[in-house]
Design a protein around this motif. Structure first.
Motif, PDB file in Angstrom:
ATOM      1  N   GLN A   1      30.914  50.811  34.464  1.00 32.76           N
ATOM      2  CA  GLN A   1      32.185  51.163  33.844  1.00 32.76           C
ATOM      3  C   GLN A   1      33.361  50.688  34.693  1.00 32.76           C
ATOM      4  N   CYS A   2      33.273  50.853  36.010  1.00 37.78           N
ATOM      5  CA  CYS A   2      34.331  50.356  36.895  1.00 37.78           C
ATOM      6  C   CYS A   2      34.476  48.845  36.741  1.00 37.78           C
ATOM      7  N   TYR A   3      33.355  48.150  36.677  1.00 30.51           N
ATOM      8  CA  TYR A   3      33.370  46.692  36.485  1.00 30.51           C
ATOM      9  C   TYR A   3      34.063  46.337  35.173  1.00 30.51           C
ATOM     10  N   GLN A   4      33.725  47.043  34.103  1.00 36.78           N
ATOM     11  CA  GLN A   4      34.314  46.755  32.792  1.00 36.78           C
ATOM     12  C   GLN A   4      35.795  47.110  32.729  1.00 36.78           C
ATOM     13  N   ASP A   5      36.207  48.114  33.503  1.00 33.34           N
ATOM     14  CA  ASP A   5      37.609  48.545  33.508  1.00 33.34           C
ATOM     15  C   ASP A   5      38.511  47.622  34.324  1.00 33.34           C
ATOM     16  N   MET A   6      37.922  46.759  35.138  1.00 30.96           N
ATOM     17  CA  MET A   6      38.720  45.882  35.987  1.00 30.96           C
ATOM     18  C   MET A   6      39.564  44.923  35.153  1.00 30.96           C
ATOM     19  N   HIS A   7      40.680  44.526  35.713  1.00 31.26           N
ATOM     20  CA  HIS A   7      41.512  43.516  35.060  1.00 31.26           C
ATOM     21  C   HIS A   7      40.663  42.254  34.892  1.00 31.26           C
ATOM     22  N   PRO A   8      40.651  41.659  33.696  1.00 33.12           N
ATOM     23  CA  PRO A   8      39.780  40.502  33.439  1.00 33.12           C
ATOM     24  C   PRO A   8      39.952  39.342  34.426  1.00 33.12           C
ATOM     25  N   LYS A   9      41.150  39.119  34.939  1.00 35.76           N
ATOM     26  CA  LYS A   9      41.352  38.020  35.877  1.00 35.76           C
ATOM     27  C   LYS A   9      40.762  38.319  37.254  1.00 35.76           C
ATOM     28  N   LEU A  10      40.520  39.592  37.547  1.00 31.62           N
ATOM     29  CA  LEU A  10      39.992  39.983  38.851  1.00 31.62           C
ATOM     30  C   LEU A  10      38.513  40.332  38.793  1.00 31.62           C
ATOM     31  N   ARG A  11      37.974  40.423  37.602  1.00 32.09           N
ATOM     32  CA  ARG A  11      36.565  40.773  37.425  1.00 32.09           C
ATOM     33  C   ARG A  11      35.704  39.541  37.667  1.00 32.09           C
ATOM     34  N   PRO A  12      34.777  39.612  38.632  1.00 31.50           N
ATOM     35  CA  PRO A  12      33.894  38.466  38.848  1.00 31.50           C
ATOM     36  C   PRO A  12      32.984  38.258  37.636  1.00 31.50           C
ATOM     37  N   VAL A  13      32.561  37.038  37.431  1.00 33.38           N
ATOM     38  CA  VAL A  13      31.693  36.728  36.297  1.00 33.38           C
ATOM     39  C   VAL A  13      30.285  37.236  36.606  1.00 33.38           C
ATOM     40  N   ALA A  14      29.748  38.033  35.708  1.00 33.04           N
ATOM     41  CA  ALA A  14      28.391  38.567  35.893  1.00 33.04           C
ATOM     42  C   ALA A  14      27.379  37.537  35.402  1.00 33.04           C
ATOM     43  N   THR A  15      26.414  37.209  36.253  1.00 31.87           N
ATOM     44  CA  THR A  15      25.338  36.305  35.845  1.00 31.87           C
ATOM     45  C   THR A  15      24.197  37.086  35.217  1.00 31.87           C
ATOM     46  N   LYS A  16      24.099  38.374  35.557  1.00 32.70           N
ATOM     47  CA  LYS A  16      23.161  39.298  34.922  1.00 32.70           C
ATOM     48  C   LYS A  16      23.896  40.607  34.710  1.00 32.70           C
ATOM     49  N   ASN A  17      23.743  41.178  33.525  1.00 35.09           N
ATOM     50  CA  ASN A  17      24.387  42.450  33.231  1.00 35.09           C
ATOM     51  C   ASN A  17      23.508  43.162  32.204  1.00 35.09           C
ATOM     52  N   ASN A  18      22.566  43.949  32.704  1.00 33.17           N
ATOM     53  CA  ASN A  18      21.686  44.678  31.794  1.00 33.17           C
ATOM     54  C   ASN A  18      21.567  46.121  32.242  1.00 33.17           C
TER      55      ASN A  18
END
Length: 132
Positions: free
Chosen positions: A109-126
């Motif tokens: 949830q913290c990852y999803q709430d981050m500002h999109p420009k500051l959120r690192p790209v997830a290579t795996k998200n399950n």
């Protein structure tokens, strides 16, 4: 206005900025707010930072009481380090599988709430892995 690279560097250098701007908390009553370090969390943070300066690593054993925010602080510290440092892996272990799943959901949830420009790209998200 900082570009993405400058903003990420700023968040890496200043953990309070990361905590205060990128991590939302939801209270038991459902109220959402920005994370602010409480007194216990600040003691842990200062001890960790001092140890990091003196030894280059952090090894803390926290004999914690309930509801002091220790798990929340450690979760956010690990999340910041994992998201913005190459080659870092973090694992979540608690006393039960359900508790580990719940804690991982808070990280997601913290990852999803981050500002999109500051959120690192997830290579795996399950269900059990969030990898950058």
């Amino acid at each position: 206005m900082l570009n993405r690279k400058e903003a990420i560097q700023f968040l890496k250098i200043d953990p309070f900025r990361f905590f205060n701007t990128q991590c939302n908390l939801v209270s038991k009553s459902g109220v959402q707010s920005k994370f602010r370090l409480n007194e216990t969390q600040l003691i842990i943070h200062n001890a960790a930072e001092q140890q990091l300066r003196e030894t280059g690593k952090v090894r803390l054993v926290i004999n914690k009481g309930r509801q002091q925010g220790c798990t929340t602080y450690i979760r956010m510290r690990f999340q910041k380090k994992t998201q913005y440092t190459m080659g870092i892996k973090s694992r979540i272990m608690t006393h039960t599988h359900d508790a580990s799943k719940a804690l991982f959901q808070l990280i997601r949830q913290c990852y999803q709430d981050m500002h999109p420009k500051l959120r690192p790209v997830a290579t795996k998200n399950n269900e059990s892995i969030l990898e950058f």
